[in-house]
Design a protein around this motif. Sequence first.
Motif, PDB file in Angstrom:
ATOM      1  N   CYS A   1       0.799  -1.234  -0.054  1.00 59.56           N
ATOM      2  CA  CYS A   1       0.092  -0.123  -0.077  1.00 59.56           C
ATOM      3  C   CYS A   1       0.918   1.293  -0.012  1.00 59.56           C
TER       4      CYS A   1
ATOM      5  N   ASP B   1       1.193   5.422   0.108  1.00 59.18           N
ATOM      6  CA  ASP B   1       0.328   6.568   0.470  1.00 59.18           C
ATOM      7  C   ASP B   1       0.216   7.511  -0.536  1.00 59.18           C
ATOM      8  N   LYS B   2      -0.880   8.578  -0.480  1.00 56.94           N
ATOM      9  CA  LYS B   2      -0.703   9.643  -1.301  1.00 56.94           C
ATOM     10  C   LYS B   2       0.246  10.522  -0.896  1.00 56.94           C
TER      11      LYS B   2
ATOM     12  N   ARG C   1      -1.861   9.565   7.936  1.00 56.02           N
ATOM     13  CA  ARG C   1      -1.393   8.481   8.826  1.00 56.02           C
ATOM     14  C   ARG C   1      -1.087   8.428  10.041  1.00 56.02           C
TER      15      ARG C   1
ATOM     16  N   GLY D   1       3.880   4.306   3.072  1.00 54.39           N
ATOM     17  CA  GLY D   1       2.967   3.166   2.802  1.00 54.39           C
ATOM     18  C   GLY D   1       3.003   2.172   3.853  1.00 54.39           C
ATOM     19  N   SER D   2       2.398   0.792   3.456  1.00 54.96           N
ATOM     20  CA  SER D   2       2.351  -0.072   4.370  1.00 54.96           C
ATOM     21  C   SER D   2       2.512  -1.355   3.634  1.00 54.96           C
TER      22      SER D   2
ATOM     23  N   TYR E   1      -6.895   3.195   7.919  1.00 55.73           N
ATOM     24  CA  TYR E   1      -5.961   3.891   6.994  1.00 55.73           C
ATOM     25  C   TYR E   1      -6.860   4.020   5.661  1.00 55.73           C
ATOM     26  N   ALA E   2      -7.495   2.970   5.222  1.00 51.00           N
ATOM     27  CA  ALA E   2      -8.295   2.833   3.833  1.00 51.00           C
ATOM     28  C   ALA E   2      -9.189   3.880   4.026  1.00 51.00           C
TER      29      ALA E   2
ATOM     30  N   PHE F   1      -4.359   5.753   1.313  1.00 47.85           N
ATOM     31  CA  PHE F   1      -3.592   5.117   0.117  1.00 47.85           C
ATOM     32  C   PHE F   1      -4.157   5.618  -1.237  1.00 47.85           C
ATOM     33  N   ARG F   2      -2.704   5.939  -1.990  1.00 52.14           N
ATOM     34  CA  ARG F   2      -3.105   5.852  -3.365  1.00 52.14           C
ATOM     35  C   ARG F   2      -3.170   4.963  -4.460  1.00 52.14           C
ATOM     36  N   SER F   3      -2.506   3.886  -3.739  1.00 52.69           N
ATOM     37  CA  SER F   3      -2.605   2.545  -4.607  1.00 52.69           C
ATOM     38  C   SER F   3      -2.438   1.423  -3.398  1.00 52.69           C
ATOM     39  N   VAL F   4      -3.149   0.286  -3.888  1.00 53.45           N
ATOM     40  CA  VAL F   4      -2.774  -0.973  -3.028  1.00 53.45           C
ATOM     41  C   VAL F   4      -2.992  -2.258  -4.147  1.00 53.45           C
TER      42      VAL F   4
END
Length: 92
Positions: A7, A9-10, A17, A50-51, A72-73, A78-81
């Motif tokens: 994941c 982050d934006k 976060r 991210g994670s 978090y979601a 997140f910008r992508s997962v």
Amino acid sequence: MPYMAYCLDKAGALEIRMANRPKHVEYLTSYNDKLLFAGPLLDEKEAMIGSLLVLDVADRAEMDKFLANDPYAKAGLFRSVSVHGVKKAFPK
């Protein structure tokens, strides 16, 4: 079957976060029996970006449900997962 989620982050979302971290940690703790690994992704300056989450769940649907309910979601961090099944090969 183990699944991993990568994941990202934006940009500029560290405040999101940190504001949601206590709820995120509490949520992860509720999955201790299925959680194999969880931790932040770091950039070259060791800032959280991210994670990475690895869970042993029944199927992809259960992993998707877990991710959708992560604080978090829900906060839009997140910008992508990316989610993939994984197989442990080493160490044996």
